[in-house]
Motif scaffolding. Structure first.
Motif, short mmCIF file in Angstrom:
data_model
loop_
_atom_site.label_atom_id
_atom_site.label_comp_id
_atom_site.label_asym_id
_atom_site.label_seq_id
_atom_site.Cartn_x
_atom_site.Cartn_y
_atom_site.Cartn_z
N ALA A 230 9.34 0.63 -16.52
CA ALA A 230 9.32 1.75 -15.57
C ALA A 230 7.94 1.90 -14.95
N THR A 231 6.89 1.79 -15.78
CA THR A 231 5.52 1.92 -15.28
C THR A 231 5.22 0.79 -14.30
N LEU A 232 5.57 -0.44 -14.68
CA LEU A 232 5.29 -1.58 -13.81
C LEU A 232 6.08 -1.52 -12.51
N ASP A 233 7.23 -0.87 -12.55
CA ASP A 233 8.00 -0.71 -11.32
C ASP A 233 7.23 0.14 -10.31
N VAL A 234 6.48 1.11 -10.81
CA VAL A 234 5.72 2.00 -9.93
C VAL A 234 4.39 1.37 -9.52
N ILE A 235 3.64 0.78 -10.46
CA ILE A 235 2.29 0.29 -10.14
C ILE A 235 2.18 -1.22 -10.09
N GLY A 236 3.26 -1.91 -10.35
CA GLY A 236 3.22 -3.37 -10.40
C GLY A 236 3.11 -4.00 -9.02
N GLY A 237 2.87 -5.27 -9.03
CA GLY A 237 2.71 -5.99 -7.78
C GLY A 237 1.24 -6.19 -7.46
N ARG A 238 1.00 -6.92 -6.42
CA ARG A 238 -0.37 -7.30 -6.08
C ARG A 238 -1.20 -6.15 -5.53
N TRP A 239 -0.59 -5.21 -4.80
CA TRP A 239 -1.38 -4.25 -4.05
C TRP A 239 -1.32 -2.81 -4.55
N LYS A 240 -0.26 -2.40 -5.20
CA LYS A 240 -0.11 -0.99 -5.56
C LYS A 240 -1.24 -0.48 -6.44
N GLY A 241 -1.60 -1.23 -7.45
CA GLY A 241 -2.69 -0.80 -8.33
C GLY A 241 -4.00 -0.66 -7.58
N VAL A 242 -4.25 -1.58 -6.67
CA VAL A 242 -5.48 -1.55 -5.87
C VAL A 242 -5.48 -0.33 -4.95
N ILE A 243 -4.36 -0.07 -4.33
CA ILE A 243 -4.24 1.10 -3.45
C ILE A 243 -4.49 2.38 -4.25
N LEU A 244 -3.83 2.49 -5.39
CA LEU A 244 -3.99 3.68 -6.23
C LEU A 244 -5.43 3.83 -6.70
N PHE A 245 -6.05 2.71 -7.06
CA PHE A 245 -7.44 2.75 -7.52
C PHE A 245 -8.36 3.33 -6.44
N HIS A 246 -8.16 2.91 -5.20
CA HIS A 246 -8.99 3.43 -4.10
C HIS A 246 -8.67 4.90 -3.79
N LEU A 247 -7.43 5.29 -3.97
CA LEU A 247 -7.08 6.69 -3.73
C LEU A 247 -7.60 7.62 -4.82
N MET A 248 -7.98 7.06 -5.97
CA MET A 248 -8.61 7.87 -7.01
C MET A 248 -9.92 8.48 -6.51
N GLU A 249 -10.58 7.79 -5.58
CA GLU A 249 -11.85 8.26 -5.03
C GLU A 249 -11.66 9.43 -4.07
N GLY A 250 -10.43 9.64 -3.62
CA GLY A 250 -10.15 10.74 -2.71
C GLY A 250 -9.23 10.32 -1.58
N THR A 251 -8.94 11.26 -0.72
CA THR A 251 -8.03 11.06 0.40
C THR A 251 -8.56 9.98 1.34
N LYS A 252 -7.66 9.13 1.80
CA LYS A 252 -8.03 8.04 2.71
C LYS A 252 -7.05 8.00 3.88
N ARG A 253 -7.57 7.61 5.04
CA ARG A 253 -6.72 7.34 6.19
C ARG A 253 -6.22 5.91 6.09
N PHE A 254 -5.18 5.59 6.85
CA PHE A 254 -4.55 4.28 6.76
C PHE A 254 -5.55 3.15 7.03
#
Length: 118
Positions: free
Chosen positions: A16-40
């Motif tokens: 279930a966890t890997l379904d949400v954060i798995g794949g090549r890009w999702k973890g990277v996207i989430l990691f950058h959003l940890m720093e705060g709100t970002k525009r596209f």
């Protein structure tokens, strides 16, 4: 470890966890959003190698899963921002542990490569 029965489509919680954060890009996207709100476009610059289409798809999936919030401002040109939801913030410890493990792994690879050259 004891086997569990799940009422949903997952065989286990890790799946279930890997379904949400798995794949090549999702973890990277989430990691950058940890720093705060970002525009596209800011996310696109940060997530090097990810196409515009793939970034859009990944953000939509993360939004659907309830971990990313998309805010659209009624402006011309349209302004869209992405941020972690409160539920998405619960992934921060996992992402930080992934970062730390990745740092150790890269160090190990560098060390092995330098031993081969010697």
């Amino acid at each position: 470890m004891q086997s569990r029965q799940y009422d949903y489509r997952y065989g286990c919680s890790v799946e279930a966890t890997l379904d949400v954060i798995g794949g090549r890009w999702k973890g990277v996207i989430l990691f950058h959003l940890m720093e705060g709100t970002k525009r596209f476009n800011e996310l696109q610059r940060l997530v090097e190698g990810c196409t515009q289409r793939m970034l859009t798809l990944q953000l939509r999936e993360l939004e659907k899963d309830g971990v990313v919030k998309r805010t659209v401002y009624a402006e011309v040109p349209p302004k869209v921002e992405y941020s972690l939801t409160e539920f998405g913030r619960s992934l921060e410890p996992i992402l930080l542990m992934m970062r730390d493990w990745g740092d150790r792994y890269v160090s190990q690879l560098v060390e092995q490569k330098s031993k081969v050259k010697s």
